[in-house]
Scaffold this active site. Structure first.
Site, PDB file in Angstrom:
ATOM      1  N   SER A 224      31.290  33.995  41.785  1.00  0.00           N
ATOM      2  CA  SER A 224      31.643  34.762  42.973  1.00  0.00           C
ATOM      3  C   SER A 224      30.383  35.160  43.752  1.00  0.00           C
ATOM      4  CB  SER A 224      32.482  35.974  42.566  1.00  0.00           C
ATOM      5  OG  SER A 224      33.249  36.394  43.646  1.00  0.00           O
ATOM      6  N   HIS A 355      40.575  34.600  39.937  1.00  0.00           N
ATOM      7  CA  HIS A 355      39.177  34.473  40.340  1.00  0.00           C
ATOM      8  C   HIS A 355      38.257  34.788  39.153  1.00  0.00           C
ATOM      9  CE1 HIS A 355      35.701  34.481  42.844  1.00  0.00           C
ATOM     10  NE2 HIS A 355      35.615  35.785  43.023  1.00  0.00           N
TER      11      HIS A 355
HETATM   12  C1  MCU Z   1      33.481  35.194  46.390  1.00  0.00           C
HETATM   13  O1  MCU Z   1      32.573  36.265  46.352  1.00  0.00           O
HETATM   14  C2  MCU Z   1      32.919  37.548  46.783  1.00  0.00           C
HETATM   15  C3  MCU Z   1      33.534  37.547  48.160  1.00  0.00           C
HETATM   16  O2  MCU Z   1      32.630  36.964  49.082  1.00  0.00           O
HETATM   17  C4  MCU Z   1      33.853  38.968  48.577  1.00  0.00           C
HETATM   18  O3  MCU Z   1      34.507  39.014  49.828  1.00  0.00           O
HETATM   19  C5  MCU Z   1      34.699  39.687  47.575  1.00  0.00           C
HETATM   20  O4  MCU Z   1      34.772  41.050  47.904  1.00  0.00           O
HETATM   21  O5  MCU Z   1      34.092  39.604  46.318  1.00  0.00           O
HETATM   22  C6  MCU Z   1      33.841  38.324  45.816  1.00  0.00           C
HETATM   23  C7  MCU Z   1      33.233  38.611  44.489  1.00  0.00           C
HETATM   24  O6  MCU Z   1      32.035  38.685  44.330  1.00  0.00           O
HETATM   25  O7  MCU Z   1      34.120  38.918  43.533  1.00  0.00           O
HETATM   26  C8  MCU Z   1      33.643  39.297  42.264  1.00  0.00           C
END
Ligand code: MCU
Length: 430
Positions: A224, A355
């Protein structure tokens, strides 16, 4: 191939008793330095103003590269453009980096221009093998399969990126070890600060003498926002032999040009504003990425010829996996041009929509990538498994062709479009 420092395995095929065909299969390709093109001159960037992907093989001056030797300074141009327009500058290795490596931790002390900062990371040795061990820098505490990494024979270096570049600050008040050295109003975003932190960990591992961890067998991963960071770390430090971004989303692997047209993907302005991940200069492009002189397929190319295993989740629209697939396919053209098409893998054919889930599908390829690029015992060929849920078409994004720079055989990634899988969908909110 000297500039790429590629170690080739020569395979001779004997026909009628004579060695008739000899071809090279590059097996590993990390460099001994963070940036082997640091001496290359780089002119001001063009403003391409095109919706198509910039041609990775055409220099800023408009001429096309023709050999692998040309790639070193073309790579330096891409690197510099990515710093100027997307991430912000990554300062060269500071005047003083000291620290220690033990079987349980790494301490890093950095001094540059009279300012000093420190941070540390914890170490967990692998469950198999003997010292000195390969190691994978794992960003944060979620999404990366540390059990498989350790069972494959690599140590896990648990890196807390927030100690180097904090989240939740304003752009004029950035915090963490990087900004202690370079100023809280530095225009460099925290993804690059995190990448810089990984580089300084590598400096310390190099200096420690190699009795516990091997500096020539290091990887990086994270999921992420930490997938965005792992991708930046691998792109901007050529000492990393293996880069494995997981579900990185906007500001990670996905094409910046692709995001606005991908339904449900995190918008560029959202990623720019959610955290100071990207450099301040990216504010000019959140509304018009087509005017960027660079895009993430070329960031993929910055990792070449080193190992790259991109993992994506096609179930969560926010993660922009269609744009991720095109970035990987476009970047794979750079790997192919260099004759190392087998060094990049992409896998978004997964069933669990959560996710950063723990995924059985990735265990095998994760182990194979560690074997090939860190243990240097495996010889697996790169695999592309793009979920039909989020499969982009590179031909719609480019008008350039792929040269054969190496003069040798190119080995295209194998593509096996999978059946569309079901699965639930996680919701991520900004
Ligand atoms: C995918 O990474 C991020 C994303 O860009 C954000 O919008 C969200 O809030 O969090 C994601 C993340 O890091 O989840 C753990």
């Amino acid at each position: 191939m000297t500039q790429l420092r590629t170690r080739a395995t020569m395979i001779a095929v004997s026909v009628l008793g004579a060695a008739a065909i000899v071809f090279a299969v590059p097996t590993t390709a990390h460099a001994a330095v963070e940036d082997d093109g640091a001496d290359c001159p780089v002119a001001g960037s063009p403003n391409t103003g095109t919706a198509q992907l910039p041609d990775p093989f055409t220099r800023i001056d408009g001429t096309r590269i023709t050999t692998t030797g040309d790639w070193r300074c073309r790579r330096a141009e891409i690197r510099e453009m990515a710093e100027r327009h997307v991430y912000g500058q990554k300062p060269a290795r500071p005047s003083t980096v000291t620290g220690t490596v033990s079987t349980s931790s790494i301490n890093v002390n950095v001094t540059d221009q009279g300012r000093t900062a420190s941070f540390s990371a914890s170490v967990q040795l692998p469950t198999t093998g003997s010292a000195p061990y390969p190691a994978v820098v794992v960003f944060g505490g979620f999404g990366a399969d540390t059990t498989t990494i350790r069972n494959a024979g690599a140590a896990v270096i648990s890196f807390d990126p927030l100690a180097v570049g904090k989240e939740g600050t304003g752009r004029a008040n950035k915090q963490g070890a990087f900004y202690t050295l370079y100023g809280s109003n530095s225009g460099t975003g925290i993804l690059m600060a995190w990448a810089w932190g990984v580089s300084r960990i590598i400096d310390v591992i190099e200096q420690a003498g190699g009795s516990i961890l091997r500096a020539d067998s290091l990887g990086v991963t994270g999921c992420s926002r930490y997938g965005k960071g792992a991708f930046a770390a691998g792109a901007f430090d050529q000492r990393l032999a293996l880069t494995m971004p997981i579900e990185s989303g906007t500001a990670g692997v996905p094409l910046l040009r692709g995001v606005p047209g991908e339904s449900g993907a995190q918008p560029l302005s959202s990623a720019y504003n959610e955290q100071p991940w990207l450099g301040d200069a990216f504010s000019s492009y959140t509304g018009n990425p087509n005017s960027l002189p660079v895009d993430t397929h070329e960031l993929v190319g910055l990792v070449a010829p080193r190992g790259l295993f991109i993992m994506e989740n096609p179930h969560v629209d926010w993660l922009a996996a269609r744009s991720g697939s095109v970035a990987a396919l476009g970047g794979a053209e750079i790997y192919k041009a260099l004759g190392v098409g087998g060094n990049i893998s992409y896998w978004s054919d997964v069933s669990d929509g959560t996710h950063c889930a723990s995924r059985s599908e990735w265990r095998g390829p994760l182990q194979e990538n560690i074997q090939k690029f860190l243990l240097k015992t495996g010889s697996s060929t790169g695999t592309f498994r793009i979920s039909s849920r989020k499969q982009g078409d590179l031909s719609q994004w480019r008008s350039w062709s792929t040269p054969n720079l190496s003069g040798g055989p190119t080995s295209p990634p194998t593509s096996s479009p999978p059946p569309s899988s079901g699965g639930c969908s996680a919701t991520i909110t900004p």
